[in-house]
Design an enzyme around this catalytic site. Structure first.
Site, PDB file in Angstrom:
ATOM      1  N   ARG A 179      57.456  49.744  52.075  1.00 45.93           N
ATOM      2  CA  ARG A 179      57.668  48.501  52.804  1.00 45.93           C
ATOM      3  C   ARG A 179      57.652  48.782  54.302  1.00 45.93           C
ATOM      4  NH1 ARG A 179      61.525  48.870  48.615  1.00 45.93           N
ATOM      5  NH2 ARG A 179      61.327  47.243  47.005  1.00 45.93           N
ATOM      6  N   LYS A 203      65.553  49.422  49.328  1.00 50.38           N
ATOM      7  CA  LYS A 203      66.517  48.349  49.154  1.00 50.38           C
ATOM      8  C   LYS A 203      67.753  48.865  48.426  1.00 50.38           C
ATOM      9  CE  LYS A 203      63.489  44.305  49.179  1.00 50.38           C
ATOM     10  NZ  LYS A 203      63.042  43.114  48.414  1.00 50.38           N
ATOM     11  N   HIS A 274      52.787  44.101  53.930  1.00 47.25           N
ATOM     12  CA  HIS A 274      53.104  43.912  52.517  1.00 47.25           C
ATOM     13  C   HIS A 274      51.833  43.792  51.695  1.00 47.25           C
ATOM     14  CE1 HIS A 274      56.590  43.577  49.950  1.00 47.25           C
ATOM     15  NE2 HIS A 274      55.979  42.643  49.234  1.00 47.25           N
ATOM     16  N   ARG A 277      50.872  47.145  50.788  1.00 48.45           N
ATOM     17  CA  ARG A 277      51.708  47.594  49.666  1.00 48.45           C
ATOM     18  C   ARG A 277      51.117  47.078  48.350  1.00 48.45           C
ATOM     19  NH1 ARG A 277      56.986  49.125  48.199  1.00 48.45           N
ATOM     20  NH2 ARG A 277      58.102  47.764  46.764  1.00 48.45           N
ATOM     21  N   HIS A 300      60.846  49.612  42.893  1.00 46.55           N
ATOM     22  CA  HIS A 300      61.243  48.364  42.252  1.00 46.55           C
ATOM     23  C   HIS A 300      62.420  48.617  41.308  1.00 46.55           C
ATOM     24  CE1 HIS A 300      57.008  46.396  42.775  1.00 46.55           C
ATOM     25  NE2 HIS A 300      57.777  46.232  43.830  1.00 46.55           N
ATOM     26  N   TYR A 309      51.474  43.335  39.311  1.00 48.42           N
ATOM     27  CA  TYR A 309      50.226  43.983  39.706  1.00 48.42           C
ATOM     28  C   TYR A 309      49.262  44.135  38.538  1.00 48.42           C
ATOM     29  CZ  TYR A 309      52.879  44.891  43.898  1.00 48.42           C
ATOM     30  OH  TYR A 309      53.636  44.730  45.019  1.00 48.42           O
TER      31      TYR A 309
END
Length: 328
Positions: A179, A203, A274, A277, A300, A309
């Protein structure tokens, strides 16, 4: 009275994305409550500043709605009020994604209220939310991704520190799929050149190691050996990527870079960091990487997020089939 910091209140209003500052109409107990909730998010849950701003903005909007209904005591907050708040957003044209996000914010907030004894039951536990539309993100073809980096490399031939830096950032974004916030947060010692991996703080402050390839390695070596010393100043600290003033580069500068360089690629969709990404993940799956590995590389928390995806690659395959097969 314990109030939110003025700077935070301003950001809350912005995050709520509703006309007028919601906190201005809140009663004193509600403002105090919002301050307590902010401390919980920051100190106890250790959430990132952007996440805290988003939660506070949504909850501030909810409390403002309560005030307009004559509810000035949080103990009166019930499921009907929560549903009327979501219904109001739907009638004012909010997207499903926005409504779903705010429903999640409401559930987190009411769970905290119940857990801390501020309300007897948790009305948010029964609150539903609309399913978000799964939109297929635009991605670059492999040749477009190569052209993107090549356009930046052509401009970096003059050996300027900024040009060298831009190539290194683009290479690393595409090579790793990290990110933009993770990119700008990197320090020099997060790069392990020997093993060709970068240590990323993602995150939830979860750390992961992401490999990168030889082209990105060469670009990083040139940046560290030639480019970064040309921008480094006394206050640069350990930041890997520096802005023109020698401080840690910010996300806006990286986004501007990607959009500028994408404009140099004929026919390429206008994507930001993004989008790179998304592109990296799509190319990994198209190249045969398994879903679990891509999930780990992207950081994730849920495999369901990574599965988006697979829809992207299936969609691209379907288009190729329709264009090429005589009986498509």
């Amino acid at each position: 009275m314990t109030a939110l910091r003025p700077s935070t209140l301003g950001r809350v209003s912005e995050a709520a994305s509703d006309p007028g500052p919601p906190e201005a109409g809140l009663s004193e107990p509600m403002v105090r409550l919002l301050g307590d909730y902010e401390r919980h998010l920051v100190s106890e849950r250790d959430l990132a500043p952007h996440t805290v701003r988003a939660y506070l903005g949504d909850v501030s909007c909810l409390l403002d709605h309560c005030g307009r209904l004559g509810i000035h005591d949080v103990a009166e907050l019930d499921l009907r009020t929560l549903r009327s708040w979501l219904a109001k957003m739907q009638t004012t044209g909010r997207s499903r994604t926005t409504i779903a996000r705010r429903a999640t914010a409401a559930r987190v907030f009411t769970a905290w209220l119940h857990r801390t004894g501020r309300i007897p039951t948790d009305p948010g536990a029964a609150l539903g939310s609309p399913k978000k539309h799964k939109t297929l993100p635009p991605v670059l073809r492999a040749d477009e991704a190569e052209a993107l980096i090549r356009s930046a490399a052509d401009l970096a031939d003059d050996g300027t520190p900024v040009g060298i830096r831009d190539v290194a950032m683009l290479e690393l974004l595409y090579a790793t799929g990290i990110r933009v916030g993770e990119l700008v947060g990197l320090d020099v010692d997060d790069i392990d050149d020997g093993r060709r991996v970068v240590r990323v703080l993602g995150k939830g402050r979860k750390e992961r190691s992401v490999p990168y390839g030889t082209p990105a390695g060469r670009a990083l070596d040139r940046w560290l050996d030639v480019g970064r010393p040309g921008l480094r100043v006394e206050g640069s600290g350990p930041a890997l990527f520096l802005g023109v003033r020698g401080r840690r580069i910010d996300q806006r500068a990286v986004r501007d870079l990607v959009h500028r360089r994408i404009a140099d690629v004929p026919g390429a969709p206008d994507i930001g960091p993004h989008g790179l990404r998304h592109t990296a993940a799509t190319h990994l799956l198209e190249g045969g990487a398994d879903l679990r590995s891509v999930q780990e590389l992207l950081g994730h928390a849920s495999l369901a997020t990574t599965q988006l995806y697979t829809h992207v690659t299936t969609d691209r395959l379907r288009k190729a089939y329709q264009q090429a097969h005589p009986r498509a």
